[in-house]
Design an enzyme around this catalytic site. Structure first.
Site, PDB file in Angstrom:
ATOM      1  CG  ASN A 143     -11.602  -4.688   5.247  1.00  0.00           C
ATOM      2  OD1 ASN A 143     -10.275  -4.404   5.010  1.00  0.00           O
ATOM      3  ND2 ASN A 143     -12.244  -4.810   3.944  1.00  0.00           N
ATOM      4  CG  ASP A 155     -16.756  -9.164  -2.728  1.00  0.00           C
ATOM      5  OD1 ASP A 155     -16.210  -9.140  -1.666  1.00  0.00           O
ATOM      6  OD2 ASP A 155     -17.286  -8.593  -3.490  1.00  0.00           O
ATOM      7  CB  ILE A 156     -21.586  -8.708  -5.047  1.00  0.00           C
ATOM      8  CG1 ILE A 156     -22.859  -8.899  -6.391  1.00  0.00           C
ATOM      9  CG2 ILE A 156     -21.501  -7.462  -4.409  1.00  0.00           C
ATOM     10  CD1 ILE A 156     -23.963  -8.635  -5.454  1.00  0.00           C
ATOM     11  CG  HIS A 191     -16.270 -10.290   5.723  1.00  0.00           C
ATOM     12  ND1 HIS A 191     -16.985  -9.416   6.282  1.00  0.00           N
ATOM     13  CD2 HIS A 191     -15.635  -9.606   4.574  1.00  0.00           C
ATOM     14  CE1 HIS A 191     -16.854  -8.024   6.124  1.00  0.00           C
ATOM     15  NE2 HIS A 191     -15.905  -8.239   4.984  1.00  0.00           N
ATOM     16  CG  HIS A 197     -12.117  -9.450   1.717  1.00  0.00           C
ATOM     17  ND1 HIS A 197     -12.935  -9.045   0.561  1.00  0.00           N
ATOM     18  CD2 HIS A 197     -12.453  -8.641   2.560  1.00  0.00           C
ATOM     19  CE1 HIS A 197     -13.778  -7.933   1.151  1.00  0.00           C
ATOM     20  NE2 HIS A 197     -13.587  -7.870   2.367  1.00  0.00           N
ATOM     21  CD  GLU A 203     -17.843  -0.805   2.178  1.00  0.00           C
ATOM     22  OE1 GLU A 203     -18.293  -1.401   1.545  1.00  0.00           O
ATOM     23  OE2 GLU A 203     -17.170   0.127   1.829  1.00  0.00           O
ATOM     24  CB  VAL A 204     -20.608  -6.749   5.652  1.00  0.00           C
ATOM     25  CG1 VAL A 204     -21.693  -7.847   5.799  1.00  0.00           C
ATOM     26  CG2 VAL A 204     -20.921  -5.993   4.057  1.00  0.00           C
TER      27      VAL A 204
HETATM   28  P1  5GP Z   1     -15.775  -5.241   3.664  1.00  0.00           P
HETATM   29  O1  5GP Z   1     -15.608  -3.941   3.189  1.00  0.00           O
HETATM   30  O2  5GP Z   1     -17.075  -5.373   4.810  1.00  0.00           O
HETATM   31  O3  5GP Z   1     -14.695  -6.194   4.245  1.00  0.00           O
HETATM   32  O4  5GP Z   1     -16.365  -6.233   2.708  1.00  0.00           O
HETATM   33  C1  5GP Z   1     -17.721  -6.388   2.350  1.00  0.00           C
HETATM   34  C2  5GP Z   1     -17.827  -7.169   0.912  1.00  0.00           C
HETATM   35  O5  5GP Z   1     -18.975  -7.753   0.512  1.00  0.00           O
HETATM   36  C3  5GP Z   1     -17.304  -6.236  -0.132  1.00  0.00           C
HETATM   37  O6  5GP Z   1     -16.094  -6.627  -0.951  1.00  0.00           O
HETATM   38  C4  5GP Z   1     -18.789  -6.481  -1.115  1.00  0.00           C
HETATM   39  O7  5GP Z   1     -18.454  -6.461  -2.254  1.00  0.00           O
HETATM   40  C5  5GP Z   1     -19.273  -7.573  -0.576  1.00  0.00           C
HETATM   41  N1  5GP Z   1     -20.720  -7.668  -0.730  1.00  0.00           N
HETATM   42  C6  5GP Z   1     -21.572  -6.905  -0.240  1.00  0.00           C
HETATM   43  N2  5GP Z   1     -22.719  -7.228  -0.420  1.00  0.00           N
HETATM   44  C7  5GP Z   1     -22.964  -8.433  -1.077  1.00  0.00           C
HETATM   45  C8  5GP Z   1     -23.805  -9.253  -1.580  1.00  0.00           C
HETATM   46  O8  5GP Z   1     -24.937  -8.922  -1.494  1.00  0.00           O
HETATM   47  N3  5GP Z   1     -23.418 -10.420  -2.178  1.00  0.00           N
HETATM   48  C9  5GP Z   1     -22.147 -10.589  -2.360  1.00  0.00           C
HETATM   49  N4  5GP Z   1     -21.702 -11.591  -2.617  1.00  0.00           N
HETATM   50  N5  5GP Z   1     -21.009  -9.872  -1.763  1.00  0.00           N
HETATM   51  C10 5GP Z   1     -21.592  -8.778  -1.197  1.00  0.00           C
END
Ligand code: 5GP
Ligand code: ZN
Length: 132
Positions: free
Chosen positions: A106, A46-47, A119, A121, A114-115
């Site tokens: 999520n 995760d970034i 996925h 985590h 958000e994405v």
């Molecule tokens: P969500 O909130 O959708 O469960 O989590 C999305 C996750 O993707 C977040 O923890 C965020 O830090 C990670 N993320 C977003 N953009 C990027 C990216 O460009 N590269 C990587 N490695 N992780 C990302």
């Protein structure tokens, strides 16, 4: 065991979305720190990690969320669960029971997603974490 398929579960096998951030990461169009990959699963850091170990496990095909899976995905999801435990140790999580790890997926706006590419985590390592 028989599971009923939600209608949206059909048509997602083998599909990728050119506008999806995680599909671009799988394709190598956006760089990532890769932990593992095989024919169907891609794993990367995760970034913005909020635990000492924090990586994301995704299917290579574009499945928008856990709300979109059905019977066709049972094998894939099972393999991701088994792999999570193995990769958690490999990436530095301490062994169960003193160590361990957390899985989080999520799903949807109210789930904090958000994405919109499914996925999981995987977080672990010594406390405290940035978020508990
Ligand atoms: P969500 O909130 O959708 O469960 O989590 C999305 C996750 O993707 C977040 O923890 C965020 O830090 C990670 N993320 C977003 N953009 C990027 C990216 O460009 N590269 C990587 N490695 N992780 C990302
Ligand atoms: Zn995608």
């Amino acid at each position: 065991m028989s599971l009923s398929l939600p209608p949206q579960a059909h048509g997602h096998l083998g599909h990728t979305d050119p506008d999806c951030l995680f599909c671009k990461i799988v394709a190598g169009k956006i760089p990532s720190k890769v932990v593992y990959q095989d024919d169907e699963i891609f794993v990367f850091h995760d970034i913005h990690p909020w635990a000492p170990v924090h990586f994301l496990m995704i299917p290579k095909v574009h499945i928008p969320s856990l709300a979109h899976v059905g019977e066709a995905h049972v094998g894939l999801l099972g393999r991701m669960m088994v792999l999570a435990s193995k990769l958690a140790l490999q990436e530095g999580c301490n062994p169960y029971p003193e160590g361990g790890f957390r899985l989080l997926s999520n799903t949807g706006a109210e789930g904090g997603q958000e994405v919109h590419h499914l996925h999981i985590h995987v977080m672990g390592g010594p406390r405290p974490w940035i978020k508990s």
